[in-house]
Design a protein around this motif. Structure first.
Motif, PDB file in Angstrom:
ATOM      1  N   LYS A  59       0.820  -1.214   0.000  1.00 47.66           N
ATOM      2  CA  LYS A  59       0.000   0.000   0.000  1.00 47.66           C
ATOM      3  C   LYS A  59       0.854   1.265   0.000  1.00 47.66           C
ATOM      4  N   SER A  60       1.804   1.348   0.894  1.00 42.78           N
ATOM      5  CA  SER A  60       2.643   2.550   0.977  1.00 42.78           C
ATOM      6  C   SER A  60       3.503   2.718  -0.264  1.00 42.78           C
ATOM      7  N   THR A  61       4.020   1.636  -0.785  1.00 46.18           N
ATOM      8  CA  THR A  61       4.815   1.704  -2.015  1.00 46.18           C
ATOM      9  C   THR A  61       3.965   2.247  -3.151  1.00 46.18           C
ATOM     10  N   LEU A  62       2.740   1.781  -3.240  1.00 45.62           N
ATOM     11  CA  LEU A  62       1.823   2.236  -4.281  1.00 45.62           C
ATOM     12  C   LEU A  62       1.470   3.708  -4.114  1.00 45.62           C
ATOM     13  N   VAL A  63       1.116   4.103  -2.901  1.00 43.54           N
ATOM     14  CA  VAL A  63       0.735   5.487  -2.626  1.00 43.54           C
ATOM     15  C   VAL A  63       1.912   6.421  -2.911  1.00 43.54           C
ATOM     16  N   GLU A  64       3.084   6.066  -2.432  1.00 42.76           N
ATOM     17  CA  GLU A  64       4.276   6.874  -2.669  1.00 42.76           C
ATOM     18  C   GLU A  64       4.533   7.031  -4.163  1.00 42.76           C
ATOM     19  N   SER A  65       4.380   5.959  -4.923  1.00 49.57           N
ATOM     20  CA  SER A  65       4.653   6.002  -6.354  1.00 49.57           C
ATOM     21  C   SER A  65       3.659   6.863  -7.114  1.00 49.57           C
ATOM     22  N   VAL A  66       2.415   6.839  -6.715  1.00 50.33           N
ATOM     23  CA  VAL A  66       1.412   7.720  -7.344  1.00 50.33           C
ATOM     24  C   VAL A  66       1.782   9.174  -7.063  1.00 50.33           C
ATOM     25  N   ALA A  67       2.152   9.456  -5.822  1.00 50.33           N
ATOM     26  CA  ALA A  67       2.558  10.825  -5.471  1.00 50.33           C
ATOM     27  C   ALA A  67       3.763  11.259  -6.307  1.00 50.33           C
ATOM     28  N   LEU A  68       4.763  10.405  -6.416  1.00 48.08           N
ATOM     29  CA  LEU A  68       5.956  10.739  -7.192  1.00 48.08           C
ATOM     30  C   LEU A  68       5.633  10.915  -8.674  1.00 48.08           C
ATOM     31  N   ALA A  69       4.792  10.036  -9.219  1.00 49.24           N
ATOM     32  CA  ALA A  69       4.418  10.143 -10.631  1.00 49.24           C
ATOM     33  C   ALA A  69       3.682  11.453 -10.910  1.00 49.24           C
ATOM     34  N   PHE A  70       3.002  11.982  -9.905  1.00 47.36           N
ATOM     35  CA  PHE A  70       2.292  13.257 -10.045  1.00 47.36           C
ATOM     36  C   PHE A  70       3.245  14.448  -9.892  1.00 47.36           C
ATOM     37  N   GLY A  71       4.429  14.194  -9.348  1.00 53.65           N
ATOM     38  CA  GLY A  71       5.408  15.256  -9.175  1.00 53.65           C
ATOM     39  C   GLY A  71       5.508  15.784  -7.766  1.00 53.65           C
ATOM     40  N   LEU A  72       4.984  15.024  -6.802  1.00 59.67           N
ATOM     41  CA  LEU A  72       5.034  15.438  -5.404  1.00 59.67           C
ATOM     42  C   LEU A  72       6.332  14.951  -4.760  1.00 59.67           C
ATOM     43  N   SER A  73       6.734  15.647  -3.723  1.00 64.82           N
ATOM     44  CA  SER A  73       7.957  15.299  -3.015  1.00 64.82           C
ATOM     45  C   SER A  73       7.800  13.953  -2.303  1.00 64.82           C
ATOM     46  N   PRO A  74       8.777  13.058  -2.383  1.00 66.64           N
ATOM     47  CA  PRO A  74       8.646  11.736  -1.775  1.00 66.64           C
ATOM     48  C   PRO A  74       8.549  11.736  -0.250  1.00 66.64           C
ATOM     49  N   GLU A  75       9.011  12.796   0.402  1.00 66.73           N
ATOM     50  CA  GLU A  75       8.940  12.844   1.858  1.00 66.73           C
ATOM     51  C   GLU A  75       7.811  13.737   2.351  1.00 66.73           C
ATOM     52  N   GLY A  76       6.981  14.148   1.436  1.00 68.00           N
ATOM     53  CA  GLY A  76       5.825  14.955   1.801  1.00 68.00           C
ATOM     54  C   GLY A  76       5.905  16.356   1.242  1.00 68.00           C
ATOM     55  N   GLY A  77       4.735  16.909   1.047  1.00 70.17           N
ATOM     56  CA  GLY A  77       4.657  18.275   0.580  1.00 70.17           C
ATOM     57  C   GLY A  77       3.974  18.385  -0.764  1.00 70.17           C
ATOM     58  N   SER A  78       4.048  19.552  -1.311  1.00 70.20           N
ATOM     59  CA  SER A  78       3.389  19.857  -2.566  1.00 70.20           C
ATOM     60  C   SER A  78       4.341  19.623  -3.732  1.00 70.20           C
ATOM     61  N   THR A  79       3.899  20.013  -4.914  1.00 70.35           N
ATOM     62  CA  THR A  79       4.759  19.872  -6.089  1.00 70.35           C
ATOM     63  C   THR A  79       5.970  20.784  -5.989  1.00 70.35           C
ATOM     64  N   GLY A  80       5.893  21.821  -5.177  1.00 72.11           N
ATOM     65  CA  GLY A  80       7.022  22.726  -5.024  1.00 72.11           C
ATOM     66  C   GLY A  80       7.986  22.336  -3.916  1.00 72.11           C
ATOM     67  N   ALA A  81       7.588  21.436  -3.032  1.00 77.45           N
ATOM     68  CA  ALA A  81       8.446  21.036  -1.912  1.00 77.45           C
ATOM     69  C   ALA A  81       9.556  20.119  -2.400  1.00 77.45           C
ATOM     70  N   ARG A  82      10.741  20.338  -1.925  1.00 76.83           N
ATOM     71  CA  ARG A  82      11.878  19.512  -2.321  1.00 76.83           C
ATOM     72  C   ARG A  82      12.616  18.971  -1.109  1.00 76.83           C
TER      73      ARG A  82
END
Length: 176
Positions: free
Chosen positions: A65-88
């Protein structure tokens, strides 16, 4: 885990940024390699995943579940450790390669706004926000001075406004 925006029989309105997640036709992931061996990931790669107003993933520990959720977030351009598309914010890269093998079916003309919040990196993310204060809008919230649950609710109320892809990994830990 919560991705997105309950599945409905009617098409999602334009304002929902992602309607479906599926394996990239141009970059398939070998089914014998991790993370494709995880049940949730294998199911997504084989069948895809239709997103609704709120898509909730449930399953046993270690099912992906977490691997999947993290990957969707990354594919959308979100920071892997949390935040918006602008967070790095990044401390140590440990993400799987799954995001590179996903294709997000977006709604035409929809927002590119989003936010990824994961329980395991919230503390570090709050420090990142503290060290990178806003330059506009309301003053930043001192998340470290709040309880885990209070800080989660404040962050959601402060950052999850309007249309967007809101990805939450284990939000129940803050709300228990």
């Amino acid at each position: 885990m919560i991705i997105g925006m309950a599945r409905t029989e009617t098409p999602l309105p334009r304002e929902y940024p992602v309607r479906r997640v599926q394996e990239s036709r141009n970059q398939p992931l070998a089914r014998t390699r991790w993370p494709a061996t995880l049940p949730a990931v294998a199911q997504l790669l084989d069948r895809g995943l239709e997103l609704g107003h709120a898509t909730v993933l449930v399953g046993e520990n270690g099912s992906g579940k977490s691997t999947l959720v993290e990957s969707v977030a990354l594919a959308f351009g979100l920071s892997p450790e949390g935040g918006s598309t602008g967070a790095r914010h990044s401390t140590r890269s440990t993400e799987s390669e799954l995001a590179e093998h996903l294709h997000l079916i977006r709604s035409p003309g929809s927002t590119r706004r989003g936010f990824f919040l994961r329980a395991e990196t919230m503390h570090g993310f709050y420090t990142y926000l503290e060290e990178n204060p806003r330059t506009f809008g309301p003053p930043d919230i001192d998340f470290h001075s709040l309880s885990h649950g209070e800080s989660f609710l404040e962050l959601v109320g402060d950052r999850f406004r309007g249309s967007g892809l809101w990805v939450l990994d284990e939000p129940e830990s803050a709300l228990s």
